[in-house]
Design a protein around this motif. Sequence first.
Motif, short mmCIF file in Angstrom:
data_model
loop_
_atom_site.label_atom_id
_atom_site.label_comp_id
_atom_site.label_asym_id
_atom_site.label_seq_id
_atom_site.Cartn_x
_atom_site.Cartn_y
_atom_site.Cartn_z
N ALA A 1 -0.99 -0.27 -3.65
CA ALA A 1 -2.37 0.19 -3.81
C ALA A 1 -2.57 1.55 -3.17
CB ALA A 1 -3.34 -0.81 -3.21
N ARG B 1 -5.79 0.18 -6.92
CA ARG B 1 -4.40 -0.13 -7.25
C ARG B 1 -4.21 0.12 -8.73
NH1 ARG B 1 -1.48 -5.75 -5.29
NH2 ARG B 1 0.60 -4.84 -4.97
N THR C 1 0.86 -1.19 0.00
CA THR C 1 0.00 0.00 0.00
C THR C 1 0.89 1.24 0.00
OG1 THR C 1 -0.09 0.24 2.41
CG2 THR C 1 -1.72 -1.24 1.38
#
Length: 414
Positions: free
Chosen positions: A291, A296, A167
Amino acid sequence: MTNMTRRAALGTTSAASLALAAPKLRAQTAPKITYWHHFTSQEEFTGLQKVMALFKQRFPNVALTQENIPNPEYMTKFTAAVMAKTRPDITMIVAERLPDMLAMDGLVDITARVDSWPQKANFPEDRWRGATSKGKIYGVPAFTFVDWVYYRKDWFEQAGISGPPKTLDEFVDAAKKLTDPAKNRYGFGMRGGPGGFAYIIDLIEAFGSQFVVDGKNAMDKGKTVAAIKWFADLHTVHKVVPPSAPNDGFRQIMEGFKTGQTAMTWHHTGSLVEMVRALKPNEFGTAAKPAGPASRVARLTYLYNGLMKKDSEQAAWDWISFWGEADPSIAFLEETGYFPANAQIAKDARITGNPLYNPAAETLTFGKLPPSFVGYAGWAQNVVLPEFQKILVGQQNAERATDAILKGLDAAIN
């Protein structure tokens, strides 16, 4: 003949002979075609030379000339060639530039040739989307750029980081841990210079904003501000990128990563061979893009070759269709790492057997084409990137940059 001199008779005979021979000479004249491209790296140039050599073996009578046009100048040169009627025979096409190329009537419709091409069945339907407009096809896919991340496995292990970030929050945390300015080490190699607009666009979408819907500006100001601020903060707040980031282009981010200045950088599969030749297997790895808050985002960019004129149409078609065959595709892969666009060739063991390509296979499940609308290329390159650079050098903030970007989009689509 009594009144004709010997010289006149010879002259008449020579002229007649030449006249009779002319059609044969014209038939034997090799077609000459010119190919415009925007390759950058030495690996790309080497790969191109190998493909050209294979093409020469297949089509020995075609005189092919390649001309390199720097990517930032490509659309300017393309436009000038159309306006001045000095078009090359063949041009590279990327999806985001197609609307502008068509708007100036710069490409030749090759739908009929593609539909009768035996290799077409090996290209999934999505491969053609980036070179198709209103049901007509204007380019043949040559290869695929799959966006991904390079990261220093050895640095991650030394810092106790279990693996590449999944992330954007994890990405910032890792970049901070891996930054040590005293050693000229930074967590991320940011492409804030030439070509850097693509990453800004991707992040805006990853934060949840659209761009153009039904021909109208659909950008969400709040989400755009958040995306631009997140990216700029890597330089202005967190200091996890080299000080040169506002001017760094492709060459700088590659060298920064290879020489041990940066721990992570974003690029695509096309630079893999360069990395493999520069670093040891235990030193680096590849990963899928992290993401964002909304999605994403990683691009699957198919590079196409298309025709700009019909003067030597058959020879030009031979060149662009040749890229879709196995031998040239594998030759180019071996020099660059670029994925073949032909799905059958992508099953080659030299791809499926290499674990470095696993993140690319993962990205194929969620990646998407870049935005595409008339005016995109100029807006992204001449508005989005300069406004972002102003933040990096302290001339404005994310909100004012966003205002300028939204205003620029209005101008581009209207």
